[in-house]
Scaffold this motif. Structure first.
Motif, short mmCIF file in Angstrom:
data_model
loop_
_atom_site.label_atom_id
_atom_site.label_comp_id
_atom_site.label_asym_id
_atom_site.label_seq_id
_atom_site.Cartn_x
_atom_site.Cartn_y
_atom_site.Cartn_z
N ASN A 16 27.54 68.65 50.09
CA ASN A 16 25.87 68.24 49.28
C ASN A 16 25.59 69.91 49.41
O ASN A 16 24.59 69.76 48.12
CB ASN A 16 24.49 68.06 50.94
CG ASN A 16 25.07 66.35 51.37
OD1 ASN A 16 26.34 66.11 50.60
ND2 ASN A 16 24.37 65.91 51.80
N LEU A 55 27.27 70.68 45.87
CA LEU A 55 27.00 70.04 44.93
C LEU A 55 25.65 70.06 43.86
O LEU A 55 24.62 71.08 44.27
CB LEU A 55 26.44 68.41 44.79
CG LEU A 55 27.62 67.63 46.29
CD1 LEU A 55 26.28 66.19 46.69
CD2 LEU A 55 28.39 67.04 44.69
N LYS A 56 25.64 69.86 42.73
CA LYS A 56 24.74 70.41 41.74
C LYS A 56 23.76 69.24 40.62
O LYS A 56 24.63 67.98 40.79
CB LYS A 56 25.49 70.94 40.40
CG LYS A 56 25.48 72.64 40.70
CD LYS A 56 26.75 73.05 39.42
CE LYS A 56 27.90 74.01 39.90
NZ LYS A 56 28.37 74.84 38.33
N MET A 57 23.34 68.83 40.05
CA MET A 57 22.05 68.02 39.75
C MET A 57 21.57 68.19 38.21
O MET A 57 21.43 69.51 37.79
CB MET A 57 20.27 67.66 40.27
CG MET A 57 20.09 66.59 40.43
SD MET A 57 19.21 65.98 38.76
CE MET A 57 17.54 67.93 39.31
N ASN A 104 19.79 60.73 37.99
CA ASN A 104 19.90 62.44 38.62
C ASN A 104 21.30 61.81 38.33
O ASN A 104 21.73 61.17 39.95
CB ASN A 104 19.17 62.80 39.63
CG ASN A 104 17.84 63.50 39.56
OD1 ASN A 104 17.50 63.99 38.11
ND2 ASN A 104 16.63 63.13 40.61
N TYR A 123 24.88 63.58 40.59
CA TYR A 123 24.90 64.91 41.04
C TYR A 123 26.87 65.38 40.68
O TYR A 123 27.18 64.31 41.19
CB TYR A 123 25.24 64.51 42.78
CG TYR A 123 23.24 65.20 43.02
CD1 TYR A 123 23.04 66.21 43.77
CD2 TYR A 123 22.31 64.00 43.69
CE1 TYR A 123 21.61 65.97 44.19
CE2 TYR A 123 20.37 64.22 42.97
CZ TYR A 123 20.28 65.51 43.54
OH TYR A 123 19.40 65.26 43.90
N TYR A 124 26.95 66.54 41.17
CA TYR A 124 28.36 66.90 40.39
C TYR A 124 28.54 68.28 41.25
O TYR A 124 27.67 68.51 41.73
CB TYR A 124 28.60 66.76 38.75
CG TYR A 124 28.19 67.65 38.88
CD1 TYR A 124 28.64 69.02 38.44
CD2 TYR A 124 26.86 67.56 38.22
CE1 TYR A 124 28.33 69.56 37.34
CE2 TYR A 124 25.84 68.78 37.19
CZ TYR A 124 27.04 70.26 36.67
OH TYR A 124 26.26 71.35 35.98
N GLU A 125 29.77 67.85 41.06
CA GLU A 125 30.89 69.30 41.66
C GLU A 125 31.42 69.80 41.24
O GLU A 125 32.18 69.41 39.96
CB GLU A 125 31.63 68.88 42.91
CG GLU A 125 32.09 70.25 43.81
CD GLU A 125 32.83 69.81 45.18
OE1 GLU A 125 32.79 70.65 46.11
OE2 GLU A 125 32.64 68.40 45.30
N PRO A 148 31.35 63.67 39.16
CA PRO A 148 30.04 63.42 39.60
C PRO A 148 29.93 62.28 39.84
O PRO A 148 31.43 61.37 40.33
CB PRO A 148 29.47 63.14 37.99
CG PRO A 148 31.00 62.86 36.91
CD PRO A 148 32.22 64.02 37.96
N ASP A 149 29.12 62.11 40.94
CA ASP A 149 28.41 60.53 41.25
C ASP A 149 27.77 60.00 40.56
O ASP A 149 26.86 60.30 40.20
CB ASP A 149 28.29 60.83 42.89
CG ASP A 149 28.38 61.37 43.81
OD1 ASP A 149 29.98 61.71 43.87
OD2 ASP A 149 28.22 62.07 44.93
N MET A 162 25.64 60.49 46.12
CA MET A 162 24.33 61.24 46.15
C MET A 162 23.46 60.81 44.83
O MET A 162 22.03 61.22 44.91
CB MET A 162 24.19 62.81 45.88
CG MET A 162 24.59 63.15 47.27
SD MET A 162 23.69 63.44 48.54
CE MET A 162 22.28 64.57 48.79
N SER A 163 23.70 59.97 43.59
CA SER A 163 23.10 59.72 42.89
C SER A 163 22.71 58.75 42.82
O SER A 163 23.24 57.98 42.69
CB SER A 163 24.46 59.71 41.71
OG SER A 163 24.80 61.12 41.36
#
Length: 234
Positions: A5, A8-10, A17, A19-21, A58-59, A65-66
């Motif tokens: 977590n 992860l960026k948002m 929103n 969330y992705y890495e 991304p999720d 987390m999205s």
């Protein structure tokens, strides 16, 4: 989970929103996972690609987390991807989508020139593109669970031949020999996208070559470095 977590960026796109890495360096490659999953299914794939590609993971809305409390529609999720590319100013992007992610990739590639390469794995253009036994199983699960994600697969997608014909990205359509997608559906998609290639992987199922597997990375590298795939049929 906490360490993941923290990486992860948002990004706010299309009223949600995401969330992705980000992993690696080089040409951008965006990976879109399937129904009920999150971006970590590509963990072994990106480890083999990160020296040549900046991998964006991304999720999707309502996954990982999205968060998302509304109904699910593939066209909304395709718009999420288009805005993701725009907000991060990604061009000459390779998009790799699996299952629902493949559907999203097809829709997005028909709408934006920011995607120059597309690898769509286990995708379908309509619910009837799924094998009848699997489709029946989804109906049973949805009857008891009323899952919004199950309902999505029963009602959508609705990708037309004209939409497929608008895809100008270099495209590779991939499926497993024992995929839950009908072989005729995979053939149909490949035939309608100008200049696309099709690969049917012997012995593989819907996600066996993707989820926590290195096999997908080798397919991607061969395709994106310009080597022609061997066309395999059942």
């Amino acid at each position: 989970m906490n360490s993941r977590n923290n990486r992860l960026k948002m990004l706010r796109v299309n009223h949600v929103n995401l969330y992705y890495e980000t992993v690696g360096q080089g040409r951008p490659a965006v990976f879109i996972h399937g129904n009920g999953e999150d971006h970590t299914i590509f963990d072994r794939t990106v480890q083999l690609l990160k020296k040549q590609f900046t991998c964006y993971l991304p999720d999707s809305r309502g996954h990982g987390m999205s968060r998302w409390a509304g109904e699910f529609h593939y066209r909304d999720m395709a718009e999420d991807l288009v805005q993701f590319l725009e907000r991060l100013n990604l061009r000459d992007a390779a998009v790799v989508g699996f299952s629902d992610g493949g559907i999203i990739g097809l829709m997005a590639a028909a709408r934006t020139d920011r995607i120059s390469s597309l690898v769509a794995c286990g995708a379908n253009t309509r619910p009837e593109g799924l094998r009848s036994l699997y489709l029946a199983g989804i109906r049973i699960v949805h009857f008891f669970s009323r899952s919004r994600l199950m309902r999505l697969m029963l009602r959508e997608p609705d990708i037309s031949d004209a939409e497929l014909a608008r895809i100008h990205a270099d495209t590779l359509i991939v499926a497993g020999e024992h995929d839950l997608i009908r072989k005729s559906e995979t053939d149909h998609i490949a035939a309608r996208i100008p200049g696309s290639e099709e690969v049917i992987l012997p012995g593989e199922s819907h996600g066996s070559y993707i989820v926590h597997s290195e096999k997908l990375a080798k397919i991607i590298l061969q395709f994106l470095t310009g080597k022609k795939q061997d066309r395999k049929t059942r």
